[in-house]
Design an enzyme around this catalytic site. Structure first.
Site, PDB file in Angstrom:
ATOM      1  N   ASN A  71     -56.055 -41.337 -45.069  1.00  0.00           N
ATOM      2  CA  ASN A  71     -56.519 -42.550 -45.448  1.00  0.00           C
ATOM      3  C   ASN A  71     -55.514 -43.320 -45.905  1.00  0.00           C
ATOM      4  O   ASN A  71     -54.828 -42.918 -46.701  1.00  0.00           O
ATOM      5  CB  ASN A  71     -57.555 -42.427 -46.444  1.00  0.00           C
ATOM      6  CG  ASN A  71     -58.803 -43.458 -46.605  1.00  0.00           C
ATOM      7  OD1 ASN A  71     -58.901 -44.393 -45.600  1.00  0.00           O
ATOM      8  ND2 ASN A  71     -59.336 -43.457 -47.353  1.00  0.00           N
ATOM      9  N   ALA A 111     -64.399 -31.566 -59.752  1.00  0.00           N
ATOM     10  CA  ALA A 111     -63.809 -32.541 -60.291  1.00  0.00           C
ATOM     11  C   ALA A 111     -62.702 -33.141 -59.457  1.00  0.00           C
ATOM     12  O   ALA A 111     -61.905 -32.101 -59.066  1.00  0.00           O
ATOM     13  CB  ALA A 111     -63.297 -32.085 -61.721  1.00  0.00           C
ATOM     14  N   TYR A 122     -53.954 -38.146 -52.615  1.00  0.00           N
ATOM     15  CA  TYR A 122     -55.295 -37.648 -52.792  1.00  0.00           C
ATOM     16  C   TYR A 122     -55.343 -37.046 -51.417  1.00  0.00           C
ATOM     17  O   TYR A 122     -56.212 -35.811 -51.412  1.00  0.00           O
ATOM     18  CB  TYR A 122     -56.365 -39.122 -52.685  1.00  0.00           C
ATOM     19  CG  TYR A 122     -57.786 -38.371 -52.659  1.00  0.00           C
ATOM     20  CD1 TYR A 122     -58.460 -38.082 -53.822  1.00  0.00           C
ATOM     21  CD2 TYR A 122     -58.767 -38.749 -51.461  1.00  0.00           C
ATOM     22  CE1 TYR A 122     -59.893 -37.762 -53.714  1.00  0.00           C
ATOM     23  CE2 TYR A 122     -60.145 -38.369 -51.475  1.00  0.00           C
ATOM     24  CZ  TYR A 122     -60.491 -37.908 -52.369  1.00  0.00           C
ATOM     25  OH  TYR A 122     -61.877 -37.502 -52.590  1.00  0.00           O
ATOM     26  N   ASP A 148     -66.864 -30.827 -67.872  1.00  0.00           N
ATOM     27  CA  ASP A 148     -66.247 -32.135 -67.730  1.00  0.00           C
ATOM     28  C   ASP A 148     -65.167 -32.512 -68.944  1.00  0.00           C
ATOM     29  O   ASP A 148     -65.295 -31.787 -69.851  1.00  0.00           O
ATOM     30  CB  ASP A 148     -67.212 -32.999 -67.375  1.00  0.00           C
ATOM     31  CG  ASP A 148     -66.975 -34.319 -66.536  1.00  0.00           C
ATOM     32  OD1 ASP A 148     -65.825 -35.038 -66.697  1.00  0.00           O
ATOM     33  OD2 ASP A 148     -67.519 -34.567 -65.394  1.00  0.00           O
ATOM     34  N   GLY A 190     -72.040 -38.314 -60.773  1.00  0.00           N
ATOM     35  CA  GLY A 190     -71.880 -38.388 -59.209  1.00  0.00           C
ATOM     36  C   GLY A 190     -72.300 -37.093 -58.584  1.00  0.00           C
ATOM     37  O   GLY A 190     -73.361 -36.476 -59.022  1.00  0.00           O
ATOM     38  N   ILE A 191     -71.295 -36.611 -57.788  1.00  0.00           N
ATOM     39  CA  ILE A 191     -71.865 -35.448 -56.995  1.00  0.00           C
ATOM     40  C   ILE A 191     -71.847 -34.458 -57.899  1.00  0.00           C
ATOM     41  O   ILE A 191     -72.583 -33.442 -57.431  1.00  0.00           O
ATOM     42  CB  ILE A 191     -70.604 -35.320 -55.739  1.00  0.00           C
ATOM     43  CG1 ILE A 191     -70.621 -36.437 -54.908  1.00  0.00           C
ATOM     44  CG2 ILE A 191     -70.908 -33.938 -55.033  1.00  0.00           C
ATOM     45  CD1 ILE A 191     -69.442 -36.595 -53.884  1.00  0.00           C
ATOM     46  N   THR A 247     -72.216 -43.490 -53.713  1.00  0.00           N
ATOM     47  CA  THR A 247     -72.232 -43.120 -55.256  1.00  0.00           C
ATOM     48  C   THR A 247     -71.919 -44.450 -55.952  1.00  0.00           C
ATOM     49  O   THR A 247     -71.804 -45.479 -55.399  1.00  0.00           O
ATOM     50  CB  THR A 247     -70.865 -42.225 -55.627  1.00  0.00           C
ATOM     51  OG1 THR A 247     -69.732 -42.726 -55.068  1.00  0.00           O
ATOM     52  CG2 THR A 247     -71.364 -40.680 -54.871  1.00  0.00           C
TER      53      THR A 247
HETATM   54  P1  NAD Z   1     -66.837 -39.082 -59.968  1.00  0.00           P
HETATM   55  O1  NAD Z   1     -65.542 -39.901 -60.201  1.00  0.00           O
HETATM   56  O2  NAD Z   1     -68.080 -39.911 -60.050  1.00  0.00           O
HETATM   57  O3  NAD Z   1     -66.924 -37.794 -60.833  1.00  0.00           O
HETATM   58  C1  NAD Z   1     -65.889 -36.853 -60.773  1.00  0.00           C
HETATM   59  C2  NAD Z   1     -66.188 -36.027 -62.280  1.00  0.00           C
HETATM   60  O4  NAD Z   1     -64.864 -35.338 -62.616  1.00  0.00           O
HETATM   61  C3  NAD Z   1     -66.070 -37.198 -63.327  1.00  0.00           C
HETATM   62  O5  NAD Z   1     -67.519 -36.922 -64.084  1.00  0.00           O
HETATM   63  C4  NAD Z   1     -64.959 -36.927 -64.143  1.00  0.00           C
HETATM   64  O6  NAD Z   1     -64.974 -36.962 -65.661  1.00  0.00           O
HETATM   65  C5  NAD Z   1     -64.546 -35.438 -63.848  1.00  0.00           C
HETATM   66  N1  NAD Z   1     -63.312 -35.079 -63.948  1.00  0.00           N
HETATM   67  C6  NAD Z   1     -62.150 -35.773 -63.576  1.00  0.00           C
HETATM   68  N2  NAD Z   1     -60.945 -35.343 -64.031  1.00  0.00           N
HETATM   69  C7  NAD Z   1     -61.419 -34.077 -64.976  1.00  0.00           C
HETATM   70  C8  NAD Z   1     -60.604 -33.098 -65.384  1.00  0.00           C
HETATM   71  N3  NAD Z   1     -59.390 -33.298 -65.620  1.00  0.00           N
HETATM   72  N4  NAD Z   1     -61.490 -32.456 -66.129  1.00  0.00           N
HETATM   73  C9  NAD Z   1     -62.634 -32.172 -65.936  1.00  0.00           C
HETATM   74  N5  NAD Z   1     -63.228 -33.261 -65.237  1.00  0.00           N
HETATM   75  C10 NAD Z   1     -62.829 -34.212 -64.756  1.00  0.00           C
HETATM   76  O7  NAD Z   1     -66.526 -38.577 -58.308  1.00  0.00           O
HETATM   77  P2  NAD Z   1     -67.400 -38.113 -57.056  1.00  0.00           P
HETATM   78  O8  NAD Z   1     -67.699 -39.363 -56.257  1.00  0.00           O
HETATM   79  O9  NAD Z   1     -68.740 -37.610 -57.702  1.00  0.00           O
HETATM   80  O10 NAD Z   1     -66.485 -37.122 -56.561  1.00  0.00           O
HETATM   81  C11 NAD Z   1     -66.638 -35.815 -56.731  1.00  0.00           C
HETATM   82  C12 NAD Z   1     -65.853 -34.907 -55.928  1.00  0.00           C
HETATM   83  O11 NAD Z   1     -66.203 -35.261 -54.459  1.00  0.00           O
HETATM   84  C13 NAD Z   1     -64.485 -35.126 -56.096  1.00  0.00           C
HETATM   85  O12 NAD Z   1     -63.496 -33.987 -55.745  1.00  0.00           O
HETATM   86  C14 NAD Z   1     -63.946 -36.136 -55.070  1.00  0.00           C
HETATM   87  O13 NAD Z   1     -62.769 -36.250 -54.610  1.00  0.00           O
HETATM   88  C15 NAD Z   1     -65.021 -35.579 -53.847  1.00  0.00           C
HETATM   89  N6  NAD Z   1     -65.348 -36.637 -52.611  1.00  0.00           N
HETATM   90  C16 NAD Z   1     -66.115 -37.577 -53.094  1.00  0.00           C
HETATM   91  C17 NAD Z   1     -66.650 -38.549 -51.895  1.00  0.00           C
HETATM   92  C18 NAD Z   1     -67.274 -39.937 -52.252  1.00  0.00           C
HETATM   93  O14 NAD Z   1     -67.786 -40.341 -51.229  1.00  0.00           O
HETATM   94  N7  NAD Z   1     -67.867 -40.163 -53.411  1.00  0.00           N
HETATM   95  C19 NAD Z   1     -66.257 -38.321 -50.920  1.00  0.00           C
HETATM   96  C20 NAD Z   1     -65.394 -37.257 -50.494  1.00  0.00           C
HETATM   97  C21 NAD Z   1     -64.837 -36.225 -51.557  1.00  0.00           C
END
Ligand code: NAD
Length: 450
Positions: A350, A291, A356, A240, A220-221, A391
């Site tokens: 939200n 994360a 969250y 991770d 992801g991000i 994503t």
């Molecule tokens: P995702 O779920 O695809 O990836 C998150 C990653 O964090 C995963 O690889 C997961 O294994 C890792 N992770 C989770 N718990 C963990 C832990 N305890 N220790 C280590 N790693 C851990 O999520 P994403 O969409 O890529 O989001 C990344 C960040 O961006 C997050 O903080 C999310 O809240 C934020 N975010 C995302 C969006 C969106 O639209 N996708 C919007 C706003 C904010």
């Protein structure tokens, strides 16, 4: 991931249909690639009142090979498109002075091309000694936010508040808001502070020689952040959970970084992270707290496990790791950068996400509170708040919800992980020393909480 609607709206028949029906007409955004010129055309630069930054703006643009047009020379070139419009509004001292901003912007914006940029520089309202002065300065914020909503075809408008003494902090943010790095940052305001800012922009590897930790980097991000920091020259320690070990190793290998399997909520996680960066690298320059997890339920139905796990990953782990790095002598190298990933949900709220949103709002409180201590160490701490980012997670949303969610912003499309990554990589640069304690939304000016 392709945007089928954007492609349709830009096709011959699609263009006609969307125009006639008044439907959104998103364009392909101009995103940064290394070596890309700052702008694809000339910039129109002007001032409202006796601005003090115009010379600085013009010198940055000229250094980057941009042709600078002033309103006077522009008179003879009416109609020619420009890639950017920059207004130095630091001279605005009364509401009446705002008319000069309007007089410059109205004809200038008319000439703005596809993916154009408007950047306005103003004085910080909070520092104004009188209400009228504060009002005039604050008015710029409303002007820019509304202008951003009026612009079309991938163009953005952003505002930079520059307090007296922070002039040296201007080039980095100015370059960011003009460049393709800020493709999905729109309608935002950043307030600079005075800092020791190195000159130059670092070329195509502004992070050369830096060590960067990125949590949640397996996908992801986070994977995109790791890639962009690596592209910009950093050695990335990709963190991770062990369960994501294989994907994590692939990301680390792809960018010549290191994988560190670590559950950031484990009791010894902060200590292990510090030990890793100190022993392997002698410290860390950039830490990206990315994360994050969601465990959605309406508050009335939310059990303790859902509440606690989200707060633990999204907020407490960020606090613990940052504190441990601050406490360990030399772990955070001079000029360190911490960037915490918040969310639009932490600003606007939200439904179904009280846990969250609490965690993501908490992140904003955290960076604001720590900013002064980081500044005293010559370091910075900031947050980015992504909006609708395309994503795997959003791909699973029902079609209608996803399409509406993706279009409810000024750029009429969802952002990409790389858009969040570019904003973070910019905050990580040495040239961003004067950006501290800020929350930058990467949301295309989403209507939620706008
Ligand atoms: P995702 O779920 O695809 O990836 C998150 C990653 O964090 C995963 O690889 C997961 O294994 C890792 N992770 C989770 N718990 C963990 C832990 N305890 N220790 C280590 N790693 C851990 O999520 P994403 O969409 O890529 O989001 C990344 C960040 O961006 C997050 O903080 C999310 O809240 C934020 N975010 C995302 C969006 C969106 O639209 N996708 C919007 C706003 C904010």
């Amino acid at each position: 991931m392709s945007d089928w609607y954007r492609d349709f709206a830009n096709s011959g028949i699609g263009s006609t249909i969307t125009k006639q029906l008044g439907l959104p007409r998103p364009v392909r955004l101009r995103r940064y690639t290394p070596g890309q010129p700052l702008l694809d055309g000339p910039a129109l630069v002007g001032s409202a009142g006796d601005g003090r930054l115009r010379a600085e703006v013009e010198s940055v643009l000229k250094e980057d090979g941009v042709t600078v047009l002033s309103p006077v020379t522009a008179d003879g070139e009416r109609g020619a498109k420009v890639a950017a419009v920059v207004l130095d509004a630091t001279g605005v001292t009364t509401p009446a002075d705002l008319a000069a901003a309007h007089d410059f912007l109205a004809p200038a914006v008319k000439r703005l091309g596809t993916n154009g940029r408007v950047v306005v520089l103003g004085e910080v309202p909070g520092e104004a000694p009188s209400p009228a002065l504060a009002a005039a300065r604050q008015a710029l914020d409303g002007l820019v936010r509304s202008l951003a909503k009026e612009l079309r075809a991938g163009a953005t408008a952003n505002l930079v508040y520059v307090p007296a003494g922070a002039e040296a902090s201007v080039p980095g943010p100015l370059r960011f808001f003009l460049s393709g790095r800020s493709a999905y940052v729109d309608g935002q305001t950043v307030t600079l502070s005075a800092a020791d800012v190195p000159t130059g922009d670092g070329g195509t590897t502004p992070l050369a020689g830096k060590v960067a930790v990125v949590t949640g980097a397996a996908r992801g991000i986070g994977a995109s952040i790791a890639e962009v920091l690596g592209r910009d020259g950093a050695h990335v320690v990709a963190v991770d959970v062990p369960a994501a070990g294989q994907a994590l190793a692939e990301v680390a290998n792809r960018i010549g970084g290191t994988a560190l399997q670590l559950d950031i909520t484990a009791p010894d996680a902060a200590a292990r992270l510090v030990e890793h960066v100190v022993e392997r690298h002698g410290g860390v320059d950039v830490v990206v707290h990315n994360a994050g997890i969601t465990r959605d339920k309406l508050l009335v139905n939310m059990d303790a496990a859902r509440w606690n796990s989200v707060l633990a990953v999204n907020l407490q782990a960020q606090l613990d790791m940052t504190q441990a790095l601050l406490d360990a002598d030399g772990a955070l190298r001079p000029g360190a950068r911490v960037v915490a990933v918040s969310s639009q949900s932490g600003i606007a709220g939200n439904r179904g996400q009280t846990n969250y949103s609490a965690s993501k709002a908490g992140v904003i409180g955290m960076v604001r509170s720590w900013a002064a201590e980081f500044a005293s160490r010559g370091a910075t701490i900031n947050a980015v708040a992504p909006g609708f980012i395309v994503t795997e997670m959003t791909a699973k949303m029902p079609f209608g919800t996803r399409e509406v969610g993706a279009r409810l912003n000024s750029l009429q499309q969802g952002g990409l992980p790389v858009d969040v990554a570019e904003a973070i990589a910019w905050l990580a640069q040495p040239a961003s020393a004067g950006v501290n304690g800020q929350v930058l939304r990467v949301c295309g000016q989403n209507l939620l909480g706008a």
